[in-house]
Motif scaffolding. Sequence first.
Motif, short mmCIF file in Angstrom:
data_model
loop_
_atom_site.label_atom_id
_atom_site.label_comp_id
_atom_site.label_asym_id
_atom_site.label_seq_id
_atom_site.Cartn_x
_atom_site.Cartn_y
_atom_site.Cartn_z
N GLU A 162 35.74 -66.30 102.98
CA GLU A 162 36.54 -65.78 104.08
C GLU A 162 37.49 -64.73 103.55
OE1 GLU A 162 36.01 -66.48 107.15
OE2 GLU A 162 34.68 -68.21 106.92
N ASP A 163 37.99 -63.85 104.44
CA ASP A 163 38.98 -62.86 104.01
C ASP A 163 40.17 -63.58 103.37
OD1 ASP A 163 37.32 -61.05 105.22
OD2 ASP A 163 38.67 -60.57 106.88
N TYR A 164 40.74 -62.93 102.35
CA TYR A 164 41.90 -63.53 101.69
C TYR A 164 42.92 -62.42 101.39
CZ TYR A 164 44.82 -65.96 98.28
OH TYR A 164 45.89 -66.52 97.62
N GLU A 165 44.16 -62.63 101.83
CA GLU A 165 45.22 -61.63 101.63
C GLU A 165 46.00 -61.97 100.37
OE1 GLU A 165 49.04 -59.61 103.94
OE2 GLU A 165 47.65 -60.94 105.03
N PHE A 166 46.17 -60.97 99.52
CA PHE A 166 46.89 -61.18 98.27
C PHE A 166 47.61 -59.89 97.87
CE2 PHE A 166 47.34 -61.27 93.64
CZ PHE A 166 47.95 -62.51 93.46
N ASN A 167 48.92 -60.00 97.66
CA ASN A 167 49.73 -58.86 97.20
C ASN A 167 49.54 -57.61 98.05
OD1 ASN A 167 50.90 -60.37 95.19
ND2 ASN A 167 50.13 -59.15 93.49
N GLY A 168 49.45 -57.79 99.37
CA GLY A 168 49.34 -56.65 100.28
C GLY A 168 47.95 -56.13 100.47
N TYR A 169 46.98 -56.72 99.80
CA TYR A 169 45.58 -56.32 99.96
C TYR A 169 44.81 -57.43 100.67
CZ TYR A 169 46.62 -52.77 96.41
OH TYR A 169 47.16 -51.73 95.71
N VAL A 170 43.78 -57.04 101.42
CA VAL A 170 42.90 -58.03 102.04
C VAL A 170 41.55 -57.98 101.32
CG1 VAL A 170 41.75 -58.80 104.14
CG2 VAL A 170 44.05 -57.82 104.27
N LEU A 171 41.21 -59.08 100.67
CA LEU A 171 39.92 -59.17 99.99
C LEU A 171 38.89 -59.63 101.01
CD1 LEU A 171 41.08 -60.99 96.71
CD2 LEU A 171 41.31 -58.58 97.36
#
Length: 494
Positions: free
Chosen positions: A377-386
């Motif tokens: 699933e999409d994952y948000e980390f440090n202002g980015y969406v993986l």
Amino acid sequence: MSTVLVLLVTTIVAYLVHRYFKNKRFNDMLKKLPSPPAAPIVKHVKHFRKLEGMMEMIGGFLDEYDGMVLLHPGPNINYFAVADHKLLEYLCTNTKNVIKSPRYKLFERWLGENGLFTAEGELWKKHRSLVTPAFHFQILEQFVDTFNAVSAEFIDILQTQVNKEIDIYHYVNLCALDIISETAMGVSVNAQRDSVSKYVHCVQEMLRIIAVRSFSPLKVHDWIFRLTSDYQKEEEAMRVLKGYTNSVIERKQKALDNGESRIVNQEKRRRLAYLDLLLENRGVSITDEDISNSVEGFMFAGHDTTAIAMGCTLYLLATHPDVQQRAFEELRDILGDDKNKVATYKDLQEMKYLEMVIKEALRLFPPAPIISKQILEDYEFNGYVLPKGLSILGMVHCIHRREKYFPNPNTFDPERFSPENQSKILPFSYLPFGAGHRNCVGQKFAMHEMKIVVSSVLRNFELLPIDGFKMVLVPQIVHKPKNGIKVKLVERKY
């Protein structure tokens, strides 16, 4: 146009439209991730032409882009390399949104899709529950006798190489194979007396081929790979490895059928080797194919990784005489002046400084330099969406060498792992055995094995460096020395 044909055309169009927008969303999200400039079409392929120097290249990008960088080894190949302890924690501990990378499918012809190394979900849990009892501390204690016996043979062989420049990796590799065969599999293969082990060669060949395929825009595709010479080499290696595995299983089954068991007391399940546990469940909760795949995965994971770790530790001791001397003095305090005295399980617990040395060697040269994952699933980390479906490379080698986590990271300093300093190391910044639910179940086994083998060498020999030789490791799933690990052995004087 018939109704059936209209329905078929509509379905195909709908599928293509869905795939287009799905891929468009994925690619649009990738464009927002930090990434170095790429050439049209071929992307970053020039950086991945050879495995040598790849860790340093990726490490440089990770330093430049603050621990996260998107790389394209070729068209339509996307790897998000990370060396951030918080993101690595997520990858190692999330059991719902993170699975092994699809690249592990490259192992499936060798290790099967249902083995301990490759399986997912409930099937993996079943294998893990079977293997865990084999590493109970009482089992580990009885393995010490085997560690010592195999190490004694190792020392006898090295005695013939005194005052010579040798590739210590060659010898320690065979020693590790004997240990894993006798302890985890319950059979003796006498690899150390087989100076040219076909098994060892074939394991190395398989790892080379899988590593090359992982970063090749062409060989990653099965239909192209089958047209290459590496496919024929893989076929030959597979024939040898599977033949070896089946012979080990058959030999052990025959021994059990004849009443030859490793059980020595009433605590039956606690006294069985790993293969015993599998054979005990044969045809009940595990198939013959499962057993074969698990044995192959276990032999690979328990042999090759430990061999390179011991080889690197011995090399670092040779090139750092002050550390070598301190480690020897600790061993002398524990075991006295009799170099033939056998180390006990209790003695191993007292080898504090040697453990620091080994841990620092594992930091500089982790056997498995990359952890490969995929998010569901999409994952948000440090202002980015993986984006969902992204393959992520946890760069163990690179995080171990980031100044952010280890000051003067390229310096060999066992004091990093003194009790007072080790407590300062951030969680998930040191991952030689992985972490989370899929961490290495045999890490204590490996540490005890390494302590006995390395301590045996230090008590018998002084390790000297070879002028002009520098160890160069190549990432072939497990780190491999490009030109061996060369040292000189001198008889130890007490």
